[in-house]
Design a protein around this motif. Structure first.
Motif, PDB file in Angstrom:
ATOM      1  N   GLY A   1       0.779  -1.227   0.000  1.00 62.43           N
ATOM      2  CA  GLY A   1       0.000   0.000   0.000  1.00 62.43           C
ATOM      3  C   GLY A   1       0.813   1.281   0.000  1.00 62.43           C
ATOM      4  N   TYR A   2       2.107   1.192  -0.260  1.00 63.66           N
ATOM      5  CA  TYR A   2       2.955   2.381  -0.253  1.00 63.66           C
ATOM      6  C   TYR A   2       4.004   2.237  -1.345  1.00 63.66           C
ATOM      7  CZ  TYR A   2       4.985   6.539   1.891  1.00 63.66           C
ATOM      8  OH  TYR A   2       5.408   7.828   2.132  1.00 63.66           O
ATOM      9  N   LEU A   3       4.354   3.353  -1.970  1.00 65.67           N
ATOM     10  CA  LEU A   3       5.299   3.331  -3.078  1.00 65.67           C
ATOM     11  C   LEU A   3       6.164   4.579  -3.008  1.00 65.67           C
ATOM     12  CD1 LEU A   3       6.148   2.016  -5.824  1.00 65.67           C
ATOM     13  CD2 LEU A   3       4.297   3.343  -6.874  1.00 65.67           C
ATOM     14  N   MET A   4       7.473   4.407  -3.177  1.00 62.26           N
ATOM     15  CA  MET A   4       8.407   5.530  -3.195  1.00 62.26           C
ATOM     16  C   MET A   4       9.140   5.502  -4.533  1.00 62.26           C
ATOM     17  SD  MET A   4       9.929   5.411   0.696  1.00 62.26           S
ATOM     18  CE  MET A   4      10.525   3.723   0.569  1.00 62.26           C
ATOM     19  N   LEU A   5       9.072   6.629  -5.249  1.00 61.89           N
ATOM     20  CA  LEU A   5       9.706   6.727  -6.559  1.00 61.89           C
ATOM     21  C   LEU A   5      10.618   7.938  -6.597  1.00 61.89           C
ATOM     22  CD1 LEU A   5       6.590   5.985  -8.793  1.00 61.89           C
ATOM     23  CD2 LEU A   5       8.378   4.380  -8.080  1.00 61.89           C
ATOM     24  N   GLU A   6      11.643   7.863  -7.464  1.00 62.73           N
ATOM     25  CA  GLU A   6      12.557   8.996  -7.594  1.00 62.73           C
ATOM     26  C   GLU A   6      13.009   9.162  -9.035  1.00 62.73           C
ATOM     27  OE1 GLU A   6      16.281   8.590  -5.501  1.00 62.73           O
ATOM     28  OE2 GLU A   6      16.633   6.605  -6.323  1.00 62.73           O
ATOM     29  N   LYS A   7      13.351  10.398  -9.346  1.00 64.37           N
ATOM     30  CA  LYS A   7      13.969  10.725 -10.627  1.00 64.37           C
ATOM     31  C   LYS A   7      14.876  11.914 -10.361  1.00 64.37           C
ATOM     32  CE  LYS A   7      13.226  11.988 -15.418  1.00 64.37           C
ATOM     33  NZ  LYS A   7      12.273  12.101 -16.507  1.00 64.37           N
ATOM     34  N   ASP A   8      16.130  11.774 -10.735  1.00 67.46           N
ATOM     35  CA  ASP A   8      17.129  12.801 -10.461  1.00 67.46           C
ATOM     36  C   ASP A   8      17.115  13.104  -8.963  1.00 67.46           C
ATOM     37  OD1 ASP A   8      17.710  12.822 -13.228  1.00 67.46           O
ATOM     38  OD2 ASP A   8      16.125  14.279 -13.589  1.00 67.46           O
ATOM     39  N   GLN A   9      16.831  14.327  -8.565  1.00 69.60           N
ATOM     40  CA  GLN A   9      16.837  14.699  -7.145  1.00 69.60           C
ATOM     41  C   GLN A   9      15.436  14.787  -6.543  1.00 69.60           C
ATOM     42  OE1 GLN A   9      19.844  14.962  -5.495  1.00 69.60           O
ATOM     43  NE2 GLN A   9      20.535  14.190  -7.474  1.00 69.60           N
ATOM     44  N   VAL A  10      14.433  14.263  -7.248  1.00 65.34           N
ATOM     45  CA  VAL A  10      13.044  14.375  -6.802  1.00 65.34           C
ATOM     46  C   VAL A  10      12.514  13.014  -6.379  1.00 65.34           C
ATOM     47  CG1 VAL A  10      10.697  14.884  -7.591  1.00 65.34           C
ATOM     48  CG2 VAL A  10      12.578  16.368  -8.259  1.00 65.34           C
ATOM     49  N   GLN A  11      11.871  12.998  -5.217  1.00 65.38           N
ATOM     50  CA  GLN A  11      11.191  11.795  -4.728  1.00 65.38           C
ATOM     51  C   GLN A  11       9.720  12.113  -4.544  1.00 65.38           C
ATOM     52  OE1 GLN A  11      12.040   9.581  -1.076  1.00 65.38           O
ATOM     53  NE2 GLN A  11      14.217   9.804  -1.596  1.00 65.38           N
ATOM     54  N   ILE A  12       8.881  11.189  -4.959  1.00 66.04           N
ATOM     55  CA  ILE A  12       7.447  11.291  -4.690  1.00 66.04           C
ATOM     56  C   ILE A  12       7.023   9.985  -4.035  1.00 66.04           C
ATOM     57  CG2 ILE A  12       5.140  11.660  -5.629  1.00 66.04           C
ATOM     58  CD1 ILE A  12       6.405  13.003  -8.047  1.00 66.04           C
ATOM     59  N   HIS A  13       6.262  10.099  -2.963  1.00 70.18           N
ATOM     60  CA  HIS A  13       5.728   8.928  -2.268  1.00 70.18           C
ATOM     61  C   HIS A  13       4.234   8.831  -2.568  1.00 70.18           C
ATOM     62  CE1 HIS A  13       9.109   8.730   0.946  1.00 70.18           C
ATOM     63  NE2 HIS A  13       9.562   9.229  -0.198  1.00 70.18           N
ATOM     64  N   PHE A  14       3.726   7.613  -2.556  1.00 73.11           N
ATOM     65  CA  PHE A  14       2.310   7.368  -2.842  1.00 73.11           C
ATOM     66  C   PHE A  14       1.740   6.450  -1.769  1.00 73.11           C
ATOM     67  CE2 PHE A  14       4.467   8.247  -6.765  1.00 73.11           C
ATOM     68  CZ  PHE A  14       3.621   9.117  -7.415  1.00 73.11           C
ATOM     69  N   PHE A  15       0.531   6.755  -1.332  1.00 68.74           N
ATOM     70  CA  PHE A  15      -0.167   5.909  -0.374  1.00 68.74           C
ATOM     71  C   PHE A  15      -1.429   5.366  -1.041  1.00 68.74           C
ATOM     72  CE2 PHE A  15      -1.769  10.172   0.200  1.00 68.74           C
ATOM     73  CZ  PHE A  15      -3.139  10.020   0.356  1.00 68.74           C
ATOM     74  N   GLU A  16      -1.743   4.148  -0.705  1.00 70.63           N
ATOM     75  CA  GLU A  16      -2.911   3.502  -1.313  1.00 70.63           C
ATOM     76  C   GLU A  16      -4.200   4.098  -0.765  1.00 70.63           C
ATOM     77  OE1 GLU A  16      -3.310  -0.926  -2.490  1.00 70.63           O
ATOM     78  OE2 GLU A  16      -4.055  -0.731  -0.428  1.00 70.63           O
ATOM     79  N   PHE A  17      -5.090   4.432  -1.692  1.00 73.35           N
ATOM     80  CA  PHE A  17      -6.418   4.958  -1.365  1.00 73.35           C
ATOM     81  C   PHE A  17      -7.354   4.363  -2.409  1.00 73.35           C
ATOM     82  CE2 PHE A  17      -8.922   9.209  -0.707  1.00 73.35           C
ATOM     83  CZ  PHE A  17     -10.014   8.495  -0.254  1.00 73.35           C
ATOM     84  N   ARG A  18      -7.742   3.110  -2.197  1.00 71.01           N
ATOM     85  CA  ARG A  18      -8.518   2.349  -3.183  1.00 71.01           C
ATOM     86  C   ARG A  18      -9.856   2.999  -3.539  1.00 71.01           C
ATOM     87  NH1 ARG A  18      -6.723  -3.187  -3.948  1.00 71.01           N
ATOM     88  NH2 ARG A  18      -5.030  -3.614  -2.488  1.00 71.01           N
ATOM     89  N   ASP A  19     -10.477   3.686  -2.594  1.00 70.65           N
ATOM     90  CA  ASP A  19     -11.784   4.293  -2.833  1.00 70.65           C
ATOM     91  C   ASP A  19     -11.700   5.714  -3.386  1.00 70.65           C
ATOM     92  OD1 ASP A  19     -13.039   1.982  -1.923  1.00 70.65           O
ATOM     93  OD2 ASP A  19     -13.046   2.683   0.160  1.00 70.65           O
ATOM     94  N   LEU A  20     -10.517   6.142  -3.750  1.00 69.23           N
ATOM     95  CA  LEU A  20     -10.344   7.486  -4.295  1.00 69.23           C
ATOM     96  C   LEU A  20     -11.182   7.671  -5.562  1.00 69.23           C
ATOM     97  CD1 LEU A  20      -8.693  10.205  -4.360  1.00 69.23           C
ATOM     98  CD2 LEU A  20      -7.105   8.995  -5.867  1.00 69.23           C
ATOM     99  N   ASP A  21     -11.926   8.754  -5.608  1.00 68.01           N
ATOM    100  CA  ASP A  21     -12.639   9.127  -6.818  1.00 68.01           C
ATOM    101  C   ASP A  21     -11.746  10.137  -7.534  1.00 68.01           C
ATOM    102  OD1 ASP A  21     -14.212  10.180  -8.837  1.00 68.01           O
ATOM    103  OD2 ASP A  21     -15.947  10.534  -7.543  1.00 68.01           O
TER     104      ASP A  21
END
Length: 119
Positions: free
Chosen positions: A37-57
């Motif tokens: 339910g969690y994801l961490m991604l990076e490109k160059d010097q930028v990181q973005i994290h994601f949290f699972e929200f299955r019911d997101l509209d």
């Protein structure tokens, strides 16, 4: 004292998010652990994290990130070459506030705006 900021955005499906950010935008997985339910991604010097929200509209998602770049024209052209869909109201242009910007939406309607200061 502050050194970094890593925004957290909602995602409905980890694989869909991973495929979009890695396949379309050139991000890579950050770290060596796979959290449920969690994801961490990076490109160059930028990181973005994601949290699972299955019911997101997605039509009610207002997640936004502004990412500064020093090669906006090159980035924009590389995304177009990769068939990445640019937001219809977010084509590359110099804004009245002096930033050259473009925007796109991820699969969950998180708005990503890329900008570079124009001198």
């Amino acid at each position: 004292m502050l050194t970094d900021i890593n925004p957290k955005l909602p995602m409905r499906n980890k694989k869909t998010t991973l495929d979009f950010y890695c396949g379309q935008l050139g991000f890579n997985i950050f770290g060596n652990a796979d959290y449920d339910g969690y994801l961490m991604l990076e490109k160059d010097q930028v990181q973005i994290h994601f949290f699972e929200f299955r019911d997101l509209d997605p039509k009610e998602n207002y997640g936004q990130v502004y990412i500064r770049t020093d090669h906006i024209d090159k980035l924009y052209q590389s995304l177009l070459a990769n068939n990445t869909k640019i937001h219809p109201n977010g084509k590359l242009e110099v804004k009245p506030w002096g930033q050259k910007e473009f925007s796109l939406l991820d699969p969950d309607n998180n708005l990503l705006t890329f900008g570079q200061h124009q001198q």
